[in-house]
Design an enzyme around this catalytic site. Structure first.
Site, PDB file in Angstrom:
ATOM      1  CG  ASP A  43      57.539 -57.988 -83.373  1.00 36.38           C
ATOM      2  OD1 ASP A  43      57.257 -57.071 -84.159  1.00 36.38           O
ATOM      3  OD2 ASP A  43      56.684 -58.608 -82.923  1.00 36.38           O
ATOM      4  CE  LYS A  65      55.862 -51.667 -81.645  1.00 31.72           C
ATOM      5  NZ  LYS A  65      55.621 -52.455 -82.876  1.00 31.72           N
ATOM      6  CG  MET A 180      58.398 -58.237 -72.176  1.00 32.76           C
ATOM      7  SD  MET A 180      56.898 -57.419 -73.381  1.00 32.76           S
ATOM      8  CE  MET A 180      55.563 -58.080 -72.612  1.00 32.76           C
TER       9      MET A 180
END
Length: 255
Positions: A43, A65, A180
């Site tokens: 990632d 991502k 997030m």
């Protein structure tokens, strides 16, 4: 760490947590698997120092991502793991933090097992614990907080349609750790206040937690959105909400 390679036609997929960034927080088991991996699908938030732990002969695939910049779709990434495990023995899905803490590890495990391929999970230290610790903020303390809630602040791109019951969280936990949540911070702070939290409730934003470039922004539910706009504070970051943040200020005064 030595792993015995599969003798059957399928290999094995390891969902490995890379931790929050500091290479010293990578588990010994995870490091051992990286050192003998045949394929590593990693990632965007995995630190360069941890990528250096990977077997030099291994195939490395970037599946990072970031909001608005997805290099591969989730379905495509899962299919890569399945395909690689059909002719390689040790296939690693390397994720920042912990695979099962807002890391889609459960979704990947389900699909890989459905394809008839064995999976093993290697937990990692999640940023929701490590980043506050590096900032001097314990997420629990007998005098400040005896409960903590981990929640995602990320919703589908393009529209904020909350699935999280922020009102219930505001009433039900003394410390809230939001992953997030920077992009949706205005809506989140508003809903927490509408749920009953005092506008003066402290909030800390921690960017690049546990890395040398870690930075923090401290404010209140009423002020933090304006502070983010003024300072240009950006993701990747987590938010910690609650009186526990005052502990850091108390320690600083006594230090």
């Amino acid at each position: 760490m030595l792993l015995e390679k599969q003798t059957t036609w399928t290999g094995k997929v390891y969902l490995v947590g890379a931790g929050p960034g500091d290479p010293g927080l990578m588990t010994l088991k995870g490091k051992g698997i990286l050192e003998c991996a045949d394929v590593v699908v990693y990632d965007a938030l995995v630190s360069p120092e941890i990528l250096l732990m990977i077997n030099p002969q291994a195939e490395k695939i970037d599946a990072g991502k970031r909001r608005g910049r997805h290099s591969k779709l989730q379905q495509e990434t899962t299919q890569i793991l399945i395909d690689k495990a059909r002719d390689k023995a040790i296939v690693v899905r390397l994720k920042g933090g912990d695979p099962f803490v807002f890391g889609r590890g459960g979704e990947e495990m389900e699909a890989i097992l459905a394809a008839g391929i064995p999976v093993e999970v290697v937990p990692g230290i999640t940023s929701g614990i490590a980043a506050p610790a590096y900032a001097g903020i314990p997420i629990t303390h007998r005098n400040y907080s005896s409960s903590v809630t981990f929640v995602t602040g990320h919703e589908k791109a393009g529209k904020y349609r909350p699935q999280v019951n922020w009102g219930a969280i505001a009433q039900g936990s003394e410390t809230i750790v939001i992953y997030m949540g920077i992009h949706n911070l205005p809506q989140i702070t508003t809903q927490l206040q509408e749920g009953g939290l005092n506008p003066e409730t402290p909030i800390a934003l921690i960017r690049w937690g546990t890395r040398p470039e870690q930075e923090e922004l401290i404010g209140t539910l009423a002020t933090i959105v304006e502070q983010v706009a003024i300072t240009g504070f950006e993701a990747p970051a987590i938010a910690i909400v609650g009186k526990i943040i005052n502990f850091r200020e108390q320690i600083a005064k006594n230090g």
